[in-house]
Motif scaffolding. Sequence first.
Motif, PDB file in Angstrom:
ATOM      1  N   VAL A 145       0.846  -1.201   0.000  1.00 30.56           N
ATOM      2  CA  VAL A 145       0.000   0.000   0.000  1.00 30.56           C
ATOM      3  C   VAL A 145       0.884   1.254   0.000  1.00 30.56           C
ATOM      4  N   GLY A 146       1.986   1.224   0.734  1.00 30.91           N
ATOM      5  CA  GLY A 146       2.931   2.351   0.715  1.00 30.91           C
ATOM      6  C   GLY A 146       3.487   2.580  -0.684  1.00 30.91           C
ATOM      7  N   TYR A 147       3.799   1.498  -1.396  1.00 31.23           N
ATOM      8  CA  TYR A 147       4.309   1.631  -2.758  1.00 31.23           C
ATOM      9  C   TYR A 147       3.239   2.218  -3.685  1.00 31.23           C
ATOM     10  N   ILE A 148       2.008   1.765  -3.517  1.00 32.92           N
ATOM     11  CA  ILE A 148       0.906   2.324  -4.321  1.00 32.92           C
ATOM     12  C   ILE A 148       0.757   3.823  -4.031  1.00 32.92           C
ATOM     13  N   ALA A 149       0.902   4.199  -2.766  1.00 30.77           N
ATOM     14  CA  ALA A 149       0.827   5.626  -2.401  1.00 30.77           C
ATOM     15  C   ALA A 149       1.948   6.411  -3.086  1.00 30.77           C
ATOM     16  N   ALA A 158       1.033   6.850  -6.758  1.00 28.28           N
ATOM     17  CA  ALA A 158      -0.056   7.811  -6.918  1.00 28.28           C
ATOM     18  C   ALA A 158       0.446   9.249  -6.734  1.00 28.28           C
ATOM     19  N   VAL A 159       1.276   9.470  -5.733  1.00 32.56           N
ATOM     20  CA  VAL A 159       1.805  10.823  -5.494  1.00 32.56           C
ATOM     21  C   VAL A 159       2.725  11.236  -6.647  1.00 32.56           C
ATOM     22  N   LEU A 160       3.574  10.319  -7.102  1.00 29.81           N
ATOM     23  CA  LEU A 160       4.480  10.647  -8.215  1.00 29.81           C
ATOM     24  C   LEU A 160       3.691  11.009  -9.469  1.00 29.81           C
ATOM     25  N   PHE A 161       2.645  10.243  -9.754  1.00 28.18           N
ATOM     26  CA  PHE A 161       1.843  10.531 -10.945  1.00 28.18           C
ATOM     27  C   PHE A 161       1.173  11.892 -10.832  1.00 28.18           C
ATOM     28  N   SER A 197       2.366  15.110 -13.038  1.00 28.60           N
ATOM     29  CA  SER A 197       1.393  15.709 -13.960  1.00 28.60           C
ATOM     30  C   SER A 197       1.272  17.195 -13.700  1.00 28.60           C
ATOM     31  N   LEU A 198       1.235  17.578 -12.437  1.00 25.81           N
ATOM     32  CA  LEU A 198       1.148  18.994 -12.071  1.00 25.81           C
ATOM     33  C   LEU A 198       2.396  19.747 -12.530  1.00 25.81           C
ATOM     34  N   LEU A 199       3.560  19.145 -12.346  1.00 27.15           N
ATOM     35  CA  LEU A 199       4.810  19.777 -12.787  1.00 27.15           C
ATOM     36  C   LEU A 199       4.805  19.952 -14.302  1.00 27.15           C
ATOM     37  N   TRP A 200       4.307  18.937 -15.015  1.00 30.05           N
ATOM     38  CA  TRP A 200       4.228  19.025 -16.476  1.00 30.05           C
ATOM     39  C   TRP A 200       3.307  20.170 -16.907  1.00 30.05           C
ATOM     40  N   LEU A 201       2.175  20.302 -16.203  1.00 29.16           N
ATOM     41  CA  LEU A 201       1.247  21.385 -16.530  1.00 29.16           C
ATOM     42  C   LEU A 201       1.866  22.756 -16.245  1.00 29.16           C
ATOM     43  N   MET A 202       2.673  22.820 -15.195  1.00 24.03           N
ATOM     44  CA  MET A 202       3.306  24.093 -14.838  1.00 24.03           C
ATOM     45  C   MET A 202       4.430  24.465 -15.804  1.00 24.03           C
ATOM     46  N   LEU A 203       5.258  23.481 -16.182  1.00 27.26           N
ATOM     47  CA  LEU A 203       6.433  23.769 -17.008  1.00 27.26           C
ATOM     48  C   LEU A 203       6.148  23.668 -18.497  1.00 27.26           C
ATOM     49  N   ILE A 212      13.279  15.572  -8.465  1.00 32.41           N
ATOM     50  CA  ILE A 212      13.930  15.172  -7.209  1.00 32.41           C
ATOM     51  C   ILE A 212      13.018  15.497  -6.025  1.00 32.41           C
ATOM     52  N   ALA A 213      12.450  16.697  -6.021  1.00 32.78           N
ATOM     53  CA  ALA A 213      11.540  17.081  -4.932  1.00 32.78           C
ATOM     54  C   ALA A 213      10.300  16.188  -4.917  1.00 32.78           C
ATOM     55  N   ILE A 214       9.760  15.900  -6.095  1.00 33.81           N
ATOM     56  CA  ILE A 214       8.576  15.049  -6.188  1.00 33.81           C
ATOM     57  C   ILE A 214       8.901  13.628  -5.714  1.00 33.81           C
ATOM     58  N   GLY A 215      10.059  13.128  -6.104  1.00 35.98           N
ATOM     59  CA  GLY A 215      10.475  11.791  -5.672  1.00 35.98           C
ATOM     60  C   GLY A 215      10.571  11.698  -4.158  1.00 35.98           C
ATOM     61  N   PHE A 216      11.142  12.732  -3.544  1.00 41.48           N
ATOM     62  CA  PHE A 216      11.253  12.729  -2.091  1.00 41.48           C
ATOM     63  C   PHE A 216       9.875  12.814  -1.440  1.00 41.48           C
ATOM     64  N   ALA A 217       9.011  13.689  -1.956  1.00 39.79           N
ATOM     65  CA  ALA A 217       7.668  13.831  -1.389  1.00 39.79           C
ATOM     66  C   ALA A 217       6.884  12.524  -1.501  1.00 39.79           C
ATOM     67  N   GLY A 218       6.968  11.886  -2.653  1.00 40.71           N
ATOM     68  CA  GLY A 218       6.259  10.618  -2.835  1.00 40.71           C
ATOM     69  C   GLY A 218       6.761   9.544  -1.888  1.00 40.71           C
ATOM     70  N   ALA A 219       8.077   9.453  -1.747  1.00 33.35           N
ATOM     71  CA  ALA A 219       8.646   8.451  -0.848  1.00 33.35           C
ATOM     72  C   ALA A 219       8.299   8.755   0.607  1.00 33.35           C
ATOM     73  N   TYR A 220       8.315  10.022   0.975  1.00 37.58           N
ATOM     74  CA  TYR A 220       7.980  10.415   2.347  1.00 37.58           C
ATOM     75  C   TYR A 220       6.532  10.020   2.668  1.00 37.58           C
ATOM     76  N   ILE A 221       5.614  10.334   1.769  1.00 33.05           N
ATOM     77  CA  ILE A 221       4.209   9.984   1.989  1.00 33.05           C
ATOM     78  C   ILE A 221       4.018   8.472   1.984  1.00 33.05           C
ATOM     79  N   GLY A 222       4.707   7.782   1.071  1.00 27.94           N
ATOM     80  CA  GLY A 222       4.639   6.323   1.056  1.00 27.94           C
ATOM     81  C   GLY A 222       5.148   5.729   2.368  1.00 27.94           C
ATOM     82  N   GLY A 223       6.204   6.317   2.927  1.00 26.71           N
ATOM     83  CA  GLY A 223       6.718   5.868   4.216  1.00 26.71           C
ATOM     84  C   GLY A 223       5.723   6.111   5.334  1.00 26.71           C
ATOM     85  N   LEU A 224       5.053   7.252   5.294  1.00 27.39           N
ATOM     86  CA  LEU A 224       4.016   7.552   6.294  1.00 27.39           C
ATOM     87  C   LEU A 224       2.880   6.529   6.225  1.00 27.39           C
ATOM     88  N   VAL A 225       2.404   6.290   5.019  1.00 30.70           N
ATOM     89  CA  VAL A 225       1.288   5.358   4.830  1.00 30.70           C
ATOM     90  C   VAL A 225       1.688   3.964   5.306  1.00 30.70           C
TER      91      VAL A 225
END
Length: 143
Positions: free
Chosen positions: A11-15, A18-21, A25-31, A53-66
């Motif tokens: 479930v953490g990996y799925i999280a 999901a966060v990375l996607f 997508s948001l970064l792509w829309l912005m840039l 890099i920031a997105i990767g860290f955020a996704g991993a952090y949230i996955g770790g929390l979950v």
Amino acid sequence: MMLRNILAAIVGYIAIVAVLFALSSLLWLMLGASRSFQPGTWEVASGWILGSIAIGFAGAYIGGLVCARMAHDAKGALILIGILVVLGVVSALMPVEAATGPRPDDVGMLEATMSANQPTWLTWLNPVIGVVGIWLGSRKLRA
């Protein structure tokens, strides 16, 4: 209890995915294509690299929390880290078919994802970012 840790890791990996996607997508829309790639090429620009890099860290952090929230003990996070390291190393070792030719100005997100050329060091850095993010995220609930 081991099954609970394994399920928490999944479930953490799925999280993470999901966060990375969502954030990618948001970064792509912005840039857009013009600021995600270097002019006329499929080489990713430094802004995209920093964002990923920031997105990767955020996704991993949230996955770790979950994972930590669901797991019986810290072994759940260790299983998730193991999954991430194995998949990251396999991904880094797999040959990537580089896009050839100049990049058109109008590129969709799917085509950009499939054709982008990112530096090799970034491919190897991603599992490291994931390990740090998961470890810190999982420790947040245990502290």
